[in-house]
Design an enzyme around this catalytic site. Structure first.
Site, PDB file in Angstrom:
ATOM      1  N   ASP A 122       0.795  -1.232   0.000  1.00 47.83           N
ATOM      2  CA  ASP A 122       0.000   0.000   0.000  1.00 47.83           C
ATOM      3  C   ASP A 122       0.828   1.283   0.000  1.00 47.83           C
ATOM      4  O   ASP A 122       0.305   2.352  -0.287  1.00 47.83           O
ATOM      5  CB  ASP A 122      -0.950   0.023   1.208  1.00 47.83           C
ATOM      6  CG  ASP A 122      -0.211   0.003   2.547  1.00 47.83           C
ATOM      7  OD1 ASP A 122       1.026  -0.045   2.553  1.00 47.83           O
ATOM      8  OD2 ASP A 122      -0.887   0.033   3.595  1.00 47.83           O
ATOM      9  N   HIS A 123       2.124   1.205   0.308  1.00 51.94           N
ATOM     10  CA  HIS A 123       2.922   2.415   0.514  1.00 51.94           C
ATOM     11  C   HIS A 123       3.661   2.900  -0.731  1.00 51.94           C
ATOM     12  O   HIS A 123       4.110   4.053  -0.760  1.00 51.94           O
ATOM     13  CB  HIS A 123       3.954   2.175   1.624  1.00 51.94           C
ATOM     14  CG  HIS A 123       3.460   2.524   2.990  1.00 51.94           C
ATOM     15  ND1 HIS A 123       2.327   1.969   3.546  1.00 51.94           N
ATOM     16  CD2 HIS A 123       3.957   3.368   3.936  1.00 51.94           C
ATOM     17  CE1 HIS A 123       2.155   2.454   4.769  1.00 51.94           C
ATOM     18  NE2 HIS A 123       3.125   3.306   5.021  1.00 51.94           N
ATOM     19  N   ASP A 187       3.565  -0.783  11.328  1.00 52.49           N
ATOM     20  CA  ASP A 187       3.090   0.536  10.933  1.00 52.49           C
ATOM     21  C   ASP A 187       2.468   1.164  12.168  1.00 52.49           C
ATOM     22  O   ASP A 187       1.764   0.486  12.922  1.00 52.49           O
ATOM     23  CB  ASP A 187       2.058   0.444   9.808  1.00 52.49           C
ATOM     24  CG  ASP A 187       1.718   1.810   9.235  1.00 52.49           C
ATOM     25  OD1 ASP A 187       2.298   2.179   8.195  1.00 52.49           O
ATOM     26  OD2 ASP A 187       0.881   2.514   9.839  1.00 52.49           O
ATOM     27  N   ARG A 469      -1.778  12.598  10.077  1.00 50.80           N
ATOM     28  CA  ARG A 469      -0.563  13.364  10.379  1.00 50.80           C
ATOM     29  C   ARG A 469      -0.431  14.567   9.452  1.00 50.80           C
ATOM     30  O   ARG A 469      -0.815  14.510   8.291  1.00 50.80           O
ATOM     31  CB  ARG A 469       0.683  12.484  10.228  1.00 50.80           C
ATOM     32  CG  ARG A 469       0.764  11.476  11.333  1.00 50.80           C
ATOM     33  CD  ARG A 469       2.127  10.853  11.484  1.00 50.80           C
ATOM     34  NE  ARG A 469       2.039   9.972  12.633  1.00 50.80           N
ATOM     35  CZ  ARG A 469       2.449   8.714  12.665  1.00 50.80           C
ATOM     36  NH1 ARG A 469       3.033   8.192  11.618  1.00 50.80           N
ATOM     37  NH2 ARG A 469       2.303   7.989  13.749  1.00 50.80           N
ATOM     38  N   SER A 660       5.937   7.733  12.788  1.00 53.87           N
ATOM     39  CA  SER A 660       5.863   6.418  12.169  1.00 53.87           C
ATOM     40  C   SER A 660       6.650   5.368  12.939  1.00 53.87           C
ATOM     41  O   SER A 660       7.580   5.662  13.687  1.00 53.87           O
ATOM     42  CB  SER A 660       6.399   6.505  10.742  1.00 53.87           C
ATOM     43  OG  SER A 660       6.597   5.227  10.197  1.00 53.87           O
ATOM     44  N   ARG A 662       8.594   3.354  11.485  1.00 52.66           N
ATOM     45  CA  ARG A 662       9.681   2.938  10.586  1.00 52.66           C
ATOM     46  C   ARG A 662      10.994   2.728  11.341  1.00 52.66           C
ATOM     47  O   ARG A 662      11.575   3.638  11.909  1.00 52.66           O
ATOM     48  CB  ARG A 662       9.846   3.940   9.444  1.00 52.66           C
ATOM     49  CG  ARG A 662      10.395   5.279   9.819  1.00 52.66           C
ATOM     50  CD  ARG A 662      10.263   6.283   8.690  1.00 52.66           C
ATOM     51  NE  ARG A 662       8.874   6.591   8.439  1.00 52.66           N
ATOM     52  CZ  ARG A 662       8.462   7.703   7.826  1.00 52.66           C
ATOM     53  NH1 ARG A 662       9.331   8.586   7.399  1.00 52.66           N
ATOM     54  NH2 ARG A 662       7.179   7.928   7.629  1.00 52.66           N
TER      55      ARG A 662
END
Length: 770
Positions: A122-123, A187, A469, A660, A662
């Site tokens: 999806d990213h 995520d 965000r 995030s 990440r």
């Protein structure tokens, strides 16, 4: 479709879902791996053990978390104090983070994942023209990465959702979340699943590897913040306004180390997907996760998404899926939904809350641009059938009066199922007719995947989104873009009006014929009257026999990992200060997204974005630090590479690593020679990610000591030979004028995490124990 049965474990009773299911139910349930079991009986047993031990009523989040303890009888439990060893039920990974997670899993040497796991593409889909063309381009540009994820999934037993299937959190809600499940996802918006009464927690890839490897997963025992809702939503007020209000109360770090638990009679007025919206954006207050109690709204959603058997089981164990009477919260917030007004938060931070009625005056006073250039609805936060229906109801009113949007308008469906259903039911045509461009079922502009052309970089402008965000430059890489977060209804109204100071509750629009009219409050069905249309089949079930996975040494998108070096057994001496960061430093500042997403599977290439968005306190510049070895100024990653042999530290401010999940923000400094990050306070996920990669996340015992460190200092971390839980370390700061300071640094390491540091990383330690 696979013909495997789904075993739903309930202690002594096990229910097998078989061919007696309807065809639609088979579609939904087939996406569960055959080994998936819903074991409410085991959770019930664990809850009772813990309740007897603690001798008090339990909150809902405590029931689910403690219900997943590896050792409920022996585990020390202390809110905000002890580390829990847990057994999550599932793992979910989005494609940008799945690359590194799967590379780490490959490095572990394990043959298969131990729990049901999925990858969601999806990213990596950039919004340019429209859904169909953007998706096709993404498949071509990212072919190597998609092939790697698909083959890695096939080899190691991980389900694979192809590009175009939708946003990870919407897919989880539609297929995998259920009341009482514990799911971890790579995520930060994984808490979306709390809308279905689930404990869903965002983590880094190394945490996901632990769970996929069958190792008990560690989580610091969360505090519990209660939000008691009374009254009922109505008119222009939406579920999004609940979390916008809470964000204004708690701020971006007020939920750190806590689960936010919503309860009270007001819950009944919120749809299941509305509850998911509220839980999703709980990530913006730093919360571990958020959750709602099981109720009839969740039951209806489960039924509608082909999971009626799960709803029946949840009914039988309902007492375990709601808080005990008399349970106590560490903090209690009360909100009367009948009095709550529509909100809009921003710019530049998601906790700057304003009632919509006030935003015009505040914007004028603050010098924020009033013209709304673009309105964007959708994203993982607000892309449900109900959201799209309520937006379409406003668009239809405008069209009936001959109006279209004055601002650009984009629509992001949350999943292929949502896309197909809103197209079938006419919402897509209405939203397109009013001026909307329907984007791919993906994250798109919400995470910076937006090839924006209407303004130049540096041009001051305003956009309004239904996202979660709005950090500086997050959506379009333009630091001058003033991004505001609100509900899809308010976004649609402001896109029609074209101005930020439009209050749809009081203000009028003018039709082409001169007629003045007000928009009626939005309406929309909670769920489609007919079944959802599943759309195209986009799911790849892992085959029984794995395939080989190849990563080319010449690839610039993927790179196999090399183990980080072990601790040498000594104190860390005379480390350079790479950068002393001023103010807010999110994971977007540490490891930018947007165009850098394409390198998420290549550690050396992605490391070229390290801290390029952070503000250097020495000169108030970004990506410009002095190389103390040469005396010249250069980019942060370049200077880091120059210091790599000697090692270095970063000094930061409050809530460092906000945003995030990440883990690249932790992998990159480790890869380029960083050894310690010293700040006033950390965001939860980032602190854990740093520990996992063998770095030292440390906090000033006295926050004022931040001021003692100068950009040209050398810092030694001492006390590492006796490194122990609860025992501070010491930083000796040597200044260039020959003077020095000695300050105390706190940490939150437990014994297991100290072993990660000593081994060089959590992955190294896992391999030592095999």
């Amino acid at each position: 479709l696979p013909r495997n049965k789904l075993a739903l474990g309930t202690g002594a009773r096990r229910l097998h879902v078989s061919a007696a299911f309807s065809a639609k139910a088979k579609v939904a349930m087939s996406r569960f791996e055959p080994s998936t079991s819903i074991n409410y009986g085991k959770m019930h047993e664990n809850i009772n053990i813990v309740r007897r031990r603690l001798g008090r009523p339990l909150t809902l989040s405590e029931k689910i978390v403690y219900g997943h303890l590896d050792d409920p009888a022996g585990q020390e439990i202390g809110r905000g104090r002890t580390y829990l060893r847990l057994r999550p039920d599932r793992v979910a990974m989005q494609d940008a983070t799945a690359q590194m997670a799967m590379l780490q899993f490959i490095s572990s040497g394990l043959p298969k994942v131990a729990v049901p796991s999925t990858i969601h593409c999806d990213h990596l889909i950039e919004a340019q023209i429209g859904g169909v063309k953007d998706l096709q381009r993404a498949k071509e540009v990212n072919e190597e990465v998609y092939n790697f994820l698909a083959t890695a999934g096939a080899k190691y037993g991980v389900g694979f959702w192809k590009p175009g299937s939708g946003i990870i959190h919407q897919i989880i809600l539609e297929n995998y979340a259920y009341p009482g499940v514990m799911l971890i996802g790579t995520d930060s918006h994984t808490p979306n699943g709390g809308g279905l009464g689930a404990i869903c927690i965002g983590v880094g890839g190394a945490d996901a590897v632990d769970v996929m490897a069958g190792i008990p997963w560690e989580l610091k025992c969360p505090n519990v913040i209660g939000v008691r809702l009374t009254g009922a939503l109505s008119g222009w007020t939406s579920p999004k306004d609940v979390i916008l209000k809470v964000a204004g109360i708690l701020t971006v770090k007020g939920g750190t180390g806590a689960i936010v638990e919503y309860h009270g009679p007001g819950v009944e007025s919120i749809s299941c997907t509305g509850m998911a919206t509220i839980c999703n954006m709980g990530a913006e207050i730093g919360a571990t996760t958020s959750v709602f109690p099981y109720n009839h709204r969740m039951k209806t959603y489960l039924d509608k998404t082909g999971r009626g058997e799960i709803a029946s089981l949840a009914d039988q164990f309902q007492d375990d899926l709601v808080p005990d009477k008399g349970c106590e919260y560490d903090q209690l917030i009360e909100i009367n939904l009948s009095e709550l007004k529509p909100h809009i938060n921003g710019p530049f931070t998601p906790d700057l809350a304003h009632p919509v009625s006030d935003i015009g005056a505040v914007a004028k006073k603050s010098g924020w641009p009033l013209e709304v250039k673009v309105g964007l609805i959708g994203s993982c936060t607000n892309s449900s059938y109900e959201d799209m229906g309520r937006a379409a109801s406003l668009a239809k009113q405008a069209l009936d009066k001959g109006l279209k949007c004055k601002a650009q308008f984009t629509v992001t469906p949350g999943s292929e199922q949502i896309r197909a259903t809103i197209e079938r039911d006419g919402y897509t045509k209405i939203l397109s007719d009013v001026g909307g461009v329907v984007l791919a079922n993906a994250c798109g502009p919400c995470i910076g995947q937006w090839d924006r052309k209407d303004v130049k970089k540096g041009e001051k402008n305003t956009i309004v989104t239904s996202y979660n965000r709005n950090f500086t430059a997050r959506n379009d890489a333009n630091p001058a873009t003033h991004a505001f977060v609100t509900s899809p209804e308010i976004v649609t109204a402001m896109a029609i009006a074209g101005t930020l100071d439009f209050n749809p509750e009081t203000d009028y629009l003018t039709a082409p014929n001169g007629e003045k009219f007000k928009l009626e409050p939005p309406t929309g069905d909670e769920l489609p009257s007919r079944d959802f249309d599943p759309g195209q089949d986009t799911y790849q079930h892992p085959p029984s026999e794995g395939r080989s996975v190849d990563v080319s040494p010449s690839s610039n998108r993927l790179q196999l990992l090399e183990p980080f070096d072990k601790w040498h057994g000594k104190d860390l001496e005379n480390m350079r200060v790479l950068i002393k960061v001023k103010g807010k430093c999110t994971t977007d500042h540490i490891s930018a997204a947007g165009p850098w997403l394409k390198f998420r599977g290549h550690l050396d290439n992605i490391s070229n974005n390290l801290l390029i968005g952070a503000v250097n306190i020495e000169n108030n510049a970004v990506n410009k630090v002095k190389n103390q070895l040469t005396g010249e100024y250069g980019g942060v990653p370049d200077v880091a590479r120059h210091y790599k042999v000697k090692s270095w530290v970063v000094v930061g401010d409050e809530n460092y690593g906000e945003g995030s999940s990440r883990e690249h923000a932790a992998l990159e400094p480790r890869h380029l020679g960083g050894r310690a990050i010293i700040v006033k306070s950390f965001a939860r996920i980032h602190e854990t990610n740093l520990k996992k990669q063998g770095l030292l996340p440390l906090t000033f015992a006295d926050p004022k000591d931040y001021d003692k460190i100068r950009p040209d200092d050398k810092i030694s971390i001492t006390g590492l030979k006796s490194f122990a839980p609860g025992k501070p370390l010491t930083a000796v700061i040597k200044h260039s004028d020959g003077s020095q300071d000695s300050i105390s640094l706190n940490h939150t390491f437990n014994e297991t995490q100290i072993e990660w540091f000593q081994a060089g990383s959590a992955l190294n330690r896992m391999k030592e124990l095999q």
